[in-house]
Design a protein around this motif. Sequence first.
Motif, mmCIF file in Angstrom:
data_model
loop_
_atom_site.group_PDB
_atom_site.id
_atom_site.type_symbol
_atom_site.label_atom_id
_atom_site.label_comp_id
_atom_site.label_asym_id
_atom_site.label_seq_id
_atom_site.Cartn_x
_atom_site.Cartn_y
_atom_site.Cartn_z
ATOM 1 N N ILE A 7 -5.453 -5.966 6.223
ATOM 2 C CA ILE A 7 -4.628 -4.927 5.608
ATOM 3 C C ILE A 7 -5.327 -4.311 4.397
ATOM 4 N N GLU A 8 -6.036 -5.142 3.612
ATOM 5 C CA GLU A 8 -6.757 -4.562 2.460
ATOM 6 C C GLU A 8 -7.826 -3.581 2.930
ATOM 7 N N GLN A 9 -8.535 -3.966 3.978
ATOM 8 C CA GLN A 9 -9.573 -3.065 4.500
ATOM 9 C C GLN A 9 -8.965 -1.763 5.008
ATOM 10 N N ALA A 10 -7.851 -1.886 5.723
ATOM 11 C CA ALA A 10 -7.228 -0.685 6.294
ATOM 12 C C ALA A 10 -6.676 0.218 5.188
ATOM 13 N N LEU A 11 -6.085 -0.383 4.150
ATOM 14 C CA LEU A 11 -5.570 0.412 3.030
ATOM 15 C C LEU A 11 -6.709 1.129 2.317
ATOM 16 N N THR A 12 -7.792 0.405 2.084
ATOM 17 C CA THR A 12 -8.942 0.989 1.395
ATOM 18 C C THR A 12 -9.488 2.172 2.178
ATOM 19 N N SER A 13 -9.639 1.972 3.469
ATOM 20 C CA SER A 13 -10.241 3.040 4.255
ATOM 21 C C SER A 13 -9.303 4.249 4.347
ATOM 22 N N ALA A 14 -7.987 4.016 4.469
ATOM 23 C CA ALA A 14 -7.043 5.146 4.529
ATOM 24 C C ALA A 14 -7.041 5.918 3.212
ATOM 25 N N LEU A 15 -7.111 5.196 2.107
ATOM 26 C CA LEU A 15 -7.054 5.870 0.809
ATOM 27 C C LEU A 15 -8.380 6.560 0.477
ATOM 28 N N ASP A 16 -9.488 5.962 0.907
ATOM 29 C CA ASP A 16 -10.789 6.614 0.692
ATOM 30 C C ASP A 16 -10.803 7.999 1.324
ATOM 31 N N GLU A 17 -10.302 8.068 2.543
ATOM 32 C CA GLU A 17 -10.298 9.360 3.240
ATOM 33 C C GLU A 17 -9.401 10.372 2.566
ATOM 34 N N ALA A 18 -8.288 9.889 2.008
ATOM 35 C CA ALA A 18 -7.302 10.806 1.441
ATOM 36 C C ALA A 18 -7.664 11.249 0.029
ATOM 37 N N THR A 19 -8.653 10.599 -0.556
ATOM 38 C CA THR A 19 -9.004 10.937 -1.944
ATOM 39 C C THR A 19 -10.494 11.222 -2.036
ATOM 40 N N ASP A 20 -10.937 12.178 -1.239
ATOM 41 C CA ASP A 20 -12.360 12.517 -1.290
ATOM 42 C C ASP A 20 -12.648 13.277 -2.589
ATOM 43 N N ARG A 21 -13.896 13.754 -2.717
ATOM 44 C CA ARG A 21 -14.296 14.329 -4.009
ATOM 45 C C ARG A 21 -13.606 15.637 -4.343
ATOM 46 N N ALA A 64 -2.686 0.702 11.364
ATOM 47 C CA ALA A 64 -2.093 1.965 10.887
ATOM 48 C C ALA A 64 -0.617 1.759 10.554
ATOM 49 N N ALA A 65 0.087 1.002 11.394
ATOM 50 C CA ALA A 65 1.503 0.740 11.125
ATOM 51 C C ALA A 65 1.654 -0.013 9.803
ATOM 52 N N GLY A 66 0.797 -1.033 9.606
ATOM 53 C CA GLY A 66 0.851 -1.811 8.365
ATOM 54 C C GLY A 66 0.561 -0.944 7.143
ATOM 55 N N VAL A 67 -0.434 -0.091 7.260
ATOM 56 C CA VAL A 67 -0.785 0.811 6.157
ATOM 57 C C VAL A 67 0.385 1.744 5.846
ATOM 58 N N ALA A 68 0.967 2.325 6.885
ATOM 59 C CA ALA A 68 2.081 3.260 6.676
ATOM 60 C C ALA A 68 3.246 2.551 5.976
ATOM 61 N N ILE A 69 3.541 1.342 6.410
ATOM 62 C CA ILE A 69 4.636 0.577 5.801
ATOM 63 C C ILE A 69 4.343 0.291 4.327
ATOM 64 N N PHE A 71 2.284 1.954 2.321
ATOM 65 C CA PHE A 71 2.303 3.216 1.563
ATOM 66 C C PHE A 71 3.748 3.603 1.216
ATOM 67 N N LEU A 72 4.656 3.459 2.176
ATOM 68 C CA LEU A 72 6.058 3.795 1.903
ATOM 69 C C LEU A 72 6.629 2.865 0.841
ATOM 70 N N HIS A 73 6.268 1.580 0.934
ATOM 71 C CA HIS A 73 6.734 0.618 -0.066
ATOM 72 C C HIS A 73 6.190 0.974 -1.454
ATOM 73 N N CYS A 74 4.894 1.241 -1.546
ATOM 74 C CA CYS A 74 4.298 1.599 -2.843
ATOM 75 C C CYS A 74 4.934 2.876 -3.398
ATOM 76 N N ALA A 75 5.179 3.860 -2.536
ATOM 77 C CA ALA A 75 5.810 5.104 -2.986
ATOM 78 C C ALA A 75 7.167 4.804 -3.616
ATOM 79 N N SER A 76 7.925 3.926 -2.971
ATOM 80 C CA SER A 76 9.265 3.638 -3.502
ATOM 81 C C SER A 76 9.175 2.915 -4.846
ATOM 82 N N LEU A 77 8.163 2.057 -5.004
ATOM 83 C CA LEU A 77 8.001 1.364 -6.298
ATOM 84 C C LEU A 77 7.633 2.356 -7.398
ATOM 85 N N VAL A 78 6.706 3.260 -7.091
ATOM 86 C CA VAL A 78 6.257 4.223 -8.104
ATOM 87 C C VAL A 78 7.430 5.093 -8.566
#
Lengths: 289, 289
Positions: A7-21, A64-69, A71-78
């Motif tokens: 899950i850490e690897q999948a989160l890292t890779s999803a966020l890397d793509e979404a936060t390019d330069r 992908a399902a784990g990452v999506a879940i 991300f939704l959890h983190c969004a709700s915390l923020v």
Amino acid sequence: MEPNIRIEQALTSALDEATDRSTPPGLAAALRHAVFAGGARVRPRLCLSVAMACGEDAPPLSDAAGVAIEFLHCASLVHDDLPCFDDAALRRGQPSVHKAYGERLAVLAGDTLIVLAFGVLARHVPGAPQRSGELLSLLAAAAGTPHGIAAGQAWECEERVPVSAYHRAKTGALFAAATVAGAIACGAPSAPWRLLGERLGEAYQVADDLRDVIGEAEKLGKPVGQDQAHDRPSAVAALGVDGAKGRLDRLVSEAMHSVPACPGREQLCAGILQEMHRVLPCKLSLVAA
Amino acid sequence: MEPNIRIEQALTSALDEATDRSTPPGLAAALRHAVFAGGARVRPRLCLSVAMACGEDAPPLSDAAGVAIEFLHCASLVHDDLPCFDDAALRRGQPSVHKAYGERLAVLAGDTLIVLAFGVLARHVPGAPQRSGELLSLLAAAAGTPHGIAAGQAWECEERVPVSAYHRAKTGALFAAATVAGAIACGAPSAPWRLLGERLGEAYQVADDLRDVIGEAEKLGKPVGQDQAHDRPSAVAALGVDGAKGRLDRLVSEAMHSVPACPGREQLCAGILQEMHRVLPCKLSLVAA
């Protein structure tokens, strides 16, 4: 591979793509802070554990399902930490996102994480339309209205709060989505997995309530925790410590018995019990399963 | 059926389902206020017009695309009006969502609308996996990072704002998504439609800037508008009224010429010109197409 490493690897890779330069630097930093601030990844690990127990055949989709879940959890915390809600300065011992990056970037980081959750799953539609479609609808229901996280949080804005609907939506919905998603991601019948998620969600909630009282008392000699300070509904306030502990035992037992027959049933149950012991205040132990 | 009637019906039906009687009443009311407060529905009408021009064969899917686009737009307005951003008390002459329902419900209404946008499309995955998958990915990109609405809004939090990236993301992304989505929804090649959305997005932005100066001056004898007050980038500030008007003419002309060959090309172009006249300050007229 262990679920927590996956899950850490999948989160890292999803966020890397979404936060390019080309991403605004403040937003990119706020997103990283929101996702990589020491979360236990309980929900995505549960999702992956269920997928593995069912005989996983499409690991990238369960990732992908784990990452999506998550991300939704983190969004709700923020968003939950924002000044207009809990006004929390700290989250897991670190500055909350709005303290570190300002309120505007906290609002936008939450928004972006919700979008990313669906974006990560959308990519799998061409290769796995049926499973991805089910996952997308499942997570939309778990995050939105009338029974998802946003609805749960919105009950806090009402004068009369139906406590069980509140907890079911705010906490239970994403736990139930985690177990169901694990099954969907590998094409297993998913409905029988809902009860496990619901019971575990409630068990975590009760364990949290117990830690809020017993944890504090042990460490600080301060019996009054955050739930009482914020006048939040709490199992300990309603049932006392012993009553809440009894309820937790029953929930964990019901959770164990609900696990559908599957190739990895035994290992999954052992993992869940181990996890419940981890979140229980250390002077208590489970009488369950 | 006219696009504007179709879109209102589709929005009503999507919101009815999402706010049944078990929804927290405050959130349900905030959602209705956010969506039904007199919006011009520019983006979803554009989406439906493109679909109809392409020879629409799946109206429920184009309706869903239009609804999703409008929900994302409304979410961005609700969050943009929050005290930490523009702190706007009014939106289209009515109280903004946070003024009417409080800041917490405004945050949650925005979150819920984002979730709903994807939920509405997710339902079409089983029946139209390829088109729905493309629509979901398109809208995730248009709403998120690095080039979507959230990124655009996040540029406002940076000290140095790259003006064109800011506008492209904050306004252009959803306009481009609207034309591309219209084509995707009926299975037409979608890439050639992007330029139309981009040019129209920029044209609306310039028309807005002109109205902010000329509209005010006509009605109130008050030449200083909101852009200047908020120190926002504006085409009028950069180019003067005549320069901005010239730019608008060029943008509309480029938009017209970009429209790909399709069965309803002529009607679409006529509709777009009519629409641009509607948003132009009344003492100006287009020299275009």
